[in-house]
Scaffold this active site. Sequence first.
Site, PDB file in Angstrom:
ATOM      1  NE  ARG A 114      29.291  -2.286  18.732  1.00 56.91           N
ATOM      2  CZ  ARG A 114      30.104  -3.271  19.113  1.00 56.91           C
ATOM      3  NH1 ARG A 114      31.082  -3.672  18.323  1.00 56.91           N
ATOM      4  NH2 ARG A 114      29.951  -3.855  20.275  1.00 56.91           N
ATOM      5  CG  HIS A 141      29.995  -1.958  25.303  1.00 56.34           C
ATOM      6  ND1 HIS A 141      28.813  -2.270  24.662  1.00 56.34           N
ATOM      7  CD2 HIS A 141      30.894  -2.907  24.909  1.00 56.34           C
ATOM      8  CE1 HIS A 141      29.002  -3.345  23.906  1.00 56.34           C
ATOM      9  NE2 HIS A 141      30.241  -3.745  24.043  1.00 56.34           N
ATOM     10  CD  GLN A 144      31.196  -6.716  27.188  1.00 52.88           C
ATOM     11  OE1 GLN A 144      31.136  -6.737  25.975  1.00 52.88           O
ATOM     12  NE2 GLN A 144      31.477  -7.796  27.895  1.00 52.88           N
ATOM     13  CG  ASP A 237      38.431  -2.550  26.071  1.00 54.24           C
ATOM     14  OD1 ASP A 237      38.456  -3.443  25.197  1.00 54.24           O
ATOM     15  OD2 ASP A 237      37.853  -1.457  25.905  1.00 54.24           O
ATOM     16  CB  CYS A 278      34.463  -6.194  26.708  1.00 50.02           C
ATOM     17  SG  CYS A 278      35.762  -5.132  26.050  1.00 50.02           S
ATOM     18  NE  ARG A 323      27.708  -8.015  25.436  1.00 52.50           N
ATOM     19  CZ  ARG A 323      28.098  -7.358  24.331  1.00 52.50           C
ATOM     20  NH1 ARG A 323      29.261  -7.602  23.793  1.00 52.50           N
ATOM     21  NH2 ARG A 323      27.343  -6.406  23.800  1.00 52.50           N
TER      22      ARG A 323
END
Length: 335
Positions: A114, A141, A144, A237, A278, A323
């Site tokens: 990440r 991402h 996700q 988001d 998310c 997730r």
Amino acid sequence: MSGINQGNINLKGRDFLKLLDFTPEEILYLLDLAADLKDKKEKGIPVDTLRGKNVALIFEKTSTRTRCSFEVAAHDLGMGCTYLDPSGSQIGKKESIADTARVLAGMFEGIEYRGYGQEIVEELARYSKVPVWNGLTNEFHPTQMLADLLTIREHFGYLKGIKLTYMGDARYNMGNSWMVACAKMGMHFTACTTEKYFPDVELVEECKQIAAENGGSITLTEDVQIGTENVDVIYTDVWVSMGEPDEVWEERIRDLSPYQVNRAVMENAGEKAIFMHCLPAFHDLKTKIGEQISEKFGIDEMEVTDEVFESSQSLVFEEAENRMHTIKAVMAATL
Ligand code: CP
Ligand code: NVA
């Protein structure tokens, strides 16, 4: 491993860097595998067939969900894992990505990364002889997306034809990822935001072509009424992402406030619509940043109101749990 019929799909040894690299069938395969692993976990059936393997988790940005998902999933699969935090490794400071990739690939069977630019995780993968998984970059991402697609499929029973509207900064990792995911899965994607925050023109063109092949569509609109009317999923988001400077808050609040997900937006979408995010989300004053923003700009909620966040239409915690199941599927499929 999970008793699922793999058909002719084999992802062993593959990197998981962005959904653009995967066919719709491969994405569906990962979702089916995740659903199967979730079912087994719920029934208490262990799937620890990766015993003896180890994975490295590199986090150059902070995380709650992604880190915990990789760690729990690795443990469930019987693997060891080592977490390298944003300040606790030599990466990028004293050691290049290429050298890091070769060092870690000699000790671990898989590497999660990440961080910042997508080119970094792509370079890591180029130099690594073991699979590399993207745990979030500025641009994408992808883990996700798997969790969110699984959540949508669990709720509606299908993906093809689902109408999803993304509100907020659609130029960043989540907006880009959703445009790609919808194009791949034959879903109808709408970026509903001010033009300045529309996704990159080249990516839009690429996604329009992919969407046409799969029966989906890509729409960009500044009109909230049109963009959210009668859609299945309203997604948003944070307005300022990790790694962006604090100075942009003022501009983002000014530009994106008209695109806040609130009761009017959900009513326009309709009763059957769900809300997704998310996470983490700024929907109240229970965070340090939320408090600071409130003091400075006089607002108590940002991208989503507390009312919508806490409503029965909100599936944010289902997403968060998924997730783990989907990240487990990515590791199980590629190792
Ligand atoms: N959604 C998500 O990636 O959360 P974290 O930043 O907590 O990992
Ligand atoms: N756009 C957000 C996503 C967090 C999961 C960020 O990059 O900070």
